[in-house]
Design a protein around this motif. Structure first.
Motif, PDB file in Angstrom:
ATOM      1  N   MET A 126      25.278  40.498 -34.315  1.00 16.26           N
ATOM      2  CA  MET A 126      26.564  41.019 -34.773  1.00 16.26           C
ATOM      3  C   MET A 126      27.579  41.213 -33.650  1.00 16.26           C
ATOM      4  O   MET A 126      28.777  40.947 -33.845  1.00 16.26           O
ATOM      5  N   PRO A 127      27.172  41.640 -32.447  1.00 17.09           N
ATOM      6  CA  PRO A 127      28.155  41.801 -31.369  1.00 17.09           C
ATOM      7  C   PRO A 127      28.846  40.495 -30.971  1.00 17.09           C
ATOM      8  O   PRO A 127      29.970  40.533 -30.453  1.00 17.09           O
ATOM      9  N   VAL A 128      28.202  39.358 -31.201  1.00 10.89           N
ATOM     10  CA  VAL A 128      28.817  38.077 -30.841  1.00 10.89           C
ATOM     11  C   VAL A 128      30.062  37.846 -31.680  1.00 10.89           C
ATOM     12  O   VAL A 128      31.140  37.519 -31.163  1.00 10.89           O
ATOM     13  N   GLY A 129      29.920  38.004 -32.999  1.00 10.40           N
ATOM     14  CA  GLY A 129      31.071  37.827 -33.864  1.00 10.40           C
ATOM     15  C   GLY A 129      32.164  38.844 -33.580  1.00 10.40           C
ATOM     16  O   GLY A 129      33.357  38.506 -33.553  1.00 10.40           O
ATOM     17  N   ARG A 130      31.769  40.075 -33.366  1.00  7.84           N
ATOM     18  CA  ARG A 130      32.745  41.127 -33.082  1.00  7.84           C
ATOM     19  C   ARG A 130      33.511  40.822 -31.797  1.00  7.84           C
ATOM     20  O   ARG A 130      34.726  41.054 -31.705  1.00  7.84           O
ATOM     21  N   PHE A 131      32.804  40.296 -30.798  1.00 12.66           N
ATOM     22  CA  PHE A 131      33.461  39.930 -29.546  1.00 12.66           C
ATOM     23  C   PHE A 131      34.515  38.856 -29.776  1.00 12.66           C
ATOM     24  O   PHE A 131      35.659  38.970 -29.312  1.00 12.66           O
ATOM     25  N   VAL A 132      34.150  37.794 -30.483  1.00 11.09           N
ATOM     26  CA  VAL A 132      35.102  36.708 -30.725  1.00 11.09           C
ATOM     27  C   VAL A 132      36.312  37.215 -31.503  1.00 11.09           C
ATOM     28  O   VAL A 132      37.456  36.844 -31.212  1.00 11.09           O
ATOM     29  N   LEU A 133      36.083  38.071 -32.470  1.00 10.07           N
ATOM     30  CA  LEU A 133      37.195  38.639 -33.229  1.00 10.07           C
ATOM     31  C   LEU A 133      38.078  39.501 -32.334  1.00 10.07           C
ATOM     32  O   LEU A 133      39.311  39.455 -32.430  1.00 10.07           O
ATOM     33  N   ASP A 134      37.487  40.293 -31.461  1.00  8.63           N
ATOM     34  CA  ASP A 134      38.265  41.109 -30.529  1.00  8.63           C
ATOM     35  C   ASP A 134      39.102  40.239 -29.596  1.00  8.63           C
ATOM     36  O   ASP A 134      40.262  40.558 -29.304  1.00  8.63           O
ATOM     37  N   VAL A 135      38.508  39.156 -29.108  1.00  8.49           N
ATOM     38  CA  VAL A 135      39.232  38.245 -28.221  1.00  8.49           C
ATOM     39  C   VAL A 135      40.488  37.715 -28.906  1.00  8.49           C
ATOM     40  O   VAL A 135      41.533  37.541 -28.273  1.00  8.49           O
ATOM     41  N   HIS A 136      40.391  37.480 -30.201  1.00  7.60           N
ATOM     42  CA  HIS A 136      41.528  36.950 -30.963  1.00  7.60           C
ATOM     43  C   HIS A 136      42.450  38.039 -31.497  1.00  7.60           C
ATOM     44  O   HIS A 136      43.409  37.748 -32.218  1.00  7.60           O
ATOM     45  N   THR A 141      38.448  45.585 -39.409  1.00  4.05           N
ATOM     46  CA  THR A 141      38.100  45.499 -40.832  1.00  4.05           C
ATOM     47  C   THR A 141      37.391  44.192 -41.152  1.00  4.05           C
ATOM     48  O   THR A 141      36.777  44.066 -42.217  1.00  4.05           O
ATOM     49  N   THR A 142      37.472  43.225 -40.250  1.00  2.00           N
ATOM     50  CA  THR A 142      36.772  41.947 -40.440  1.00  2.00           C
ATOM     51  C   THR A 142      35.306  42.037 -40.017  1.00  2.00           C
ATOM     52  O   THR A 142      34.533  41.110 -40.280  1.00  2.00           O
ATOM     53  N   TRP A 143      34.911  43.134 -39.386  1.00  2.00           N
ATOM     54  CA  TRP A 143      33.558  43.223 -38.835  1.00  2.00           C
ATOM     55  C   TRP A 143      32.446  43.153 -39.884  1.00  2.00           C
ATOM     56  O   TRP A 143      31.452  42.467 -39.649  1.00  2.00           O
ATOM     57  N   ASP A 217      31.277  35.325 -46.891  1.00  2.00           N
ATOM     58  CA  ASP A 217      32.134  34.223 -47.351  1.00  2.00           C
ATOM     59  C   ASP A 217      33.620  34.523 -47.170  1.00  2.00           C
ATOM     60  O   ASP A 217      34.416  33.609 -46.935  1.00  2.00           O
ATOM     61  N   ALA A 218      34.001  35.788 -47.282  1.00  2.45           N
ATOM     62  CA  ALA A 218      35.419  36.139 -47.221  1.00  2.45           C
ATOM     63  C   ALA A 218      35.987  36.135 -45.810  1.00  2.45           C
ATOM     64  O   ALA A 218      37.217  36.225 -45.635  1.00  2.45           O
ATOM     65  N   LEU A 219      35.137  36.020 -44.805  1.00  2.12           N
ATOM     66  CA  LEU A 219      35.585  36.228 -43.427  1.00  2.12           C
ATOM     67  C   LEU A 219      36.716  35.291 -43.028  1.00  2.12           C
ATOM     68  O   LEU A 219      37.705  35.728 -42.433  1.00  2.12           O
ATOM     69  N   GLU A 220      36.594  34.016 -43.334  1.00  4.01           N
ATOM     70  CA  GLU A 220      37.612  33.064 -42.863  1.00  4.01           C
ATOM     71  C   GLU A 220      38.987  33.369 -43.442  1.00  4.01           C
ATOM     72  O   GLU A 220      40.013  33.027 -42.834  1.00  4.01           O
ATOM     73  N   LEU A 221      39.037  34.011 -44.616  1.00  2.00           N
ATOM     74  CA  LEU A 221      40.322  34.367 -45.215  1.00  2.00           C
ATOM     75  C   LEU A 221      40.803  35.751 -44.779  1.00  2.00           C
ATOM     76  O   LEU A 221      41.950  36.118 -45.018  1.00  2.00           O
ATOM     77  N   GLN A 222      39.931  36.505 -44.129  1.00  2.00           N
ATOM     78  CA  GLN A 222      40.314  37.832 -43.645  1.00  2.00           C
ATOM     79  C   GLN A 222      40.998  37.775 -42.286  1.00  2.00           C
ATOM     80  O   GLN A 222      41.784  38.664 -41.943  1.00  2.00           O
ATOM     81  N   VAL A 223      40.693  36.747 -41.493  1.00  2.00           N
ATOM     82  CA  VAL A 223      41.240  36.682 -40.140  1.00  2.00           C
ATOM     83  C   VAL A 223      42.659  36.118 -40.172  1.00  2.00           C
ATOM     84  O   VAL A 223      43.019  35.335 -41.054  1.00  2.00           O
ATOM     85  N   ALA A 224      43.453  36.526 -39.199  1.00  2.00           N
ATOM     86  CA  ALA A 224      44.839  36.081 -39.134  1.00  2.00           C
ATOM     87  C   ALA A 224      45.007  34.778 -38.362  1.00  2.00           C
ATOM     88  O   ALA A 224      45.929  34.016 -38.622  1.00  2.00           O
ATOM     89  N   ASP A 225      44.126  34.534 -37.418  1.00  6.14           N
ATOM     90  CA  ASP A 225      44.247  33.347 -36.564  1.00  6.14           C
ATOM     91  C   ASP A 225      43.674  32.124 -37.275  1.00  6.14           C
ATOM     92  O   ASP A 225      42.493  32.087 -37.623  1.00  6.14           O
ATOM     93  N   GLY A 226      44.506  31.107 -37.480  1.00  2.00           N
ATOM     94  CA  GLY A 226      44.070  29.915 -38.204  1.00  2.00           C
ATOM     95  C   GLY A 226      42.990  29.143 -37.491  1.00  2.00           C
ATOM     96  O   GLY A 226      42.112  28.554 -38.131  1.00  2.00           O
ATOM     97  N   PRO A 284      45.847  35.976 -44.490  1.00  2.00           N
ATOM     98  CA  PRO A 284      46.814  36.557 -43.549  1.00  2.00           C
ATOM     99  C   PRO A 284      47.654  35.448 -42.910  1.00  2.00           C
ATOM    100  O   PRO A 284      47.234  34.296 -42.820  1.00  2.00           O
ATOM    101  N   LEU A 285      48.847  35.812 -42.462  1.00  7.18           N
ATOM    102  CA  LEU A 285      49.707  34.856 -41.800  1.00  7.18           C
ATOM    103  C   LEU A 285      49.003  34.251 -40.607  1.00  7.18           C
ATOM    104  O   LEU A 285      48.526  34.968 -39.718  1.00  7.18           O
ATOM    105  N   SER A 286      48.927  32.935 -40.539  1.00  6.85           N
ATOM    106  CA  SER A 286      48.188  32.263 -39.476  1.00  6.85           C
ATOM    107  C   SER A 286      49.002  32.238 -38.203  1.00  6.85           C
ATOM    108  O   SER A 286      50.167  31.833 -38.193  1.00  6.85           O
ATOM    109  N   ARG A 287      48.396  32.665 -37.106  1.00  6.19           N
ATOM    110  CA  ARG A 287      49.075  32.632 -35.810  1.00  6.19           C
ATOM    111  C   ARG A 287      48.972  31.269 -35.147  1.00  6.19           C
ATOM    112  O   ARG A 287      49.787  30.896 -34.334  1.00  6.19           O
ATOM    113  N   SER A 288      47.915  30.518 -35.453  1.00  8.44           N
ATOM    114  CA  SER A 288      47.765  29.198 -34.852  1.00  8.44           C
ATOM    115  C   SER A 288      46.781  28.392 -35.675  1.00  8.44           C
ATOM    116  O   SER A 288      45.936  28.952 -36.386  1.00  8.44           O
ATOM    117  N   THR A 289      46.885  27.092 -35.588  1.00 10.06           N
ATOM    118  CA  THR A 289      45.956  26.184 -36.259  1.00 10.06           C
ATOM    119  C   THR A 289      45.562  25.100 -35.293  1.00 10.06           C
ATOM    120  O   THR A 289      46.259  24.840 -34.316  1.00 10.06           O
TER     121      THR A 289
END
Length: 292
Positions: A126-136, A141-143, A217-226, A284-289
């Motif tokens: 779990m810390p791996v995913g949390r780290f990547v999300l923090d970096v972005h 709430t996505t955790w 399953d919902a994670l990819e739609l919860q994040v803001a970064d495309g 969420p509004l995508s910051r980058s794709t």
């Protein structure tokens, strides 16, 4: 003195079952993610090293953590990550959680039930995913969704390598109660082919892991970064395919890993699917794709 880096197995980010800092991720994040990966891979290789005794492994893991915290500078991978985190103003908490997991690998060889295994995953995956999300810069709430995906990835790996882990490390992540429920024994993991009882146990766990993966399953739609959404979609696509293999095959005698060609195809389908879903839902509004 032998450094931790000299004990590396030779495995790199290109050898994992999931993409690590791939071209999908924005270049500004890749260096930090790779520094994190190299630190974690070094610690993992120490915990799994065939010729080191437990006290030596624990000593080296302690040194890695100490250097990560600025209490020394003897382990290069720790210093590189420490500096990279400092540049971005990020704490070392996720890397420290993973070191805790590797200490568990050294000292804990059996797991009692599914909850015991998930507790391990709370440090090892779990810390791996949390780290990547923090970096972005994603919200915490996505955790929960990320935690489910990461735990499922870890358990996929446990099921894929259950025979090897037992034979080479005497380490068993298959819960004792699951084995007992099917009348299987730990020793059967050392066989060239799973018994009917063991195979039923492994298939049950694969099914349970499939349900865990769906929780994310919902994670990819919860994040803001495309870009990170596309990376998540690729990872989830890989994981679903591996679960299908694990539900149908014997990991002791049959291939339950994806080949390079299959991974390339699933990567493309994952990216296209993510872009389509984000375009047709209230993501969420995508910051980058990718490509931006």
């Amino acid at each position: 003195m032998t450094t931790a880096g000299e004990l590396r197995s030779g495995k790199t980010h290109r050898d994992e079952n999931f993409p690590v800092a791939s071209w999908i991720i924005h270049p500004r994040h890749r260096g930090l993610i790779l520094a994190f990966y190299n630190f974690v891979r070094t610690a993992d290789d120490i915990a799994d090293h065939a010729s080191l005794d437990s006290p030596t492994k624990l000593k080296l893991l302690d040194e890695l953590e100490a250097d990560l915290l600025g209490q020394g500078a003897g382990q290069r991978e720790a210093v590189v990550l420490r500096n990279a985190l400092a540049e971005r103003g990020l704490p070392p908490r996720h890397a420290r959680d993973l070191v805790t997991a590797f200490r568990m690998d050294v000292t804990k060889l059996r797991y009692e039930d599914w909850d015991d295994l998930i507790h391990y995953c709370s440090y090892s995956a779990m810390p791996v995913g949390r780290f990547v999300l923090d970096v972005h810069g994603e919200s915490s709430t996505t955790w929960p969704a990320s935690d489910a995906v990461c735990a499922a990835l870890q358990i996929n790996n446990h099921l894929q390598d259950c025979g090897k882990d037992f034979r080479e490390l005497n380490r068993v992540y298959i819960p004792r109660d699951a084995l007992a429920r099917h009348g299987a024994s730990v020793e059967e993991l050392g066989s060239p082919r799973a018994s009917v009882a063991l195979l039923a146990c492994l298939h049950e766990l694969a099914g349970k892991n499939e349900a865990l993966l769906r929780e994310g399953d919902a994670l990819e739609l919860q994040v803001a970064d495309g870009r990170v959404a596309c990376e998540i979609a690729v990872i989830q696509t890989y994981a679903r395919q591996i679960v299908r293999l694990l539900k149908a095959r014997d990991p002791l005698s049959e291939r339950v890993h994806l080949g390079k060609a299959a991974m390339a195809g699933f990567s493309l389908s994952g990216i296209v699917g993510a872009i389509w879903r984000r375009a047709t839902t209230n993501a969420p509004l995508s910051r980058s794709t990718p490509g931006a």
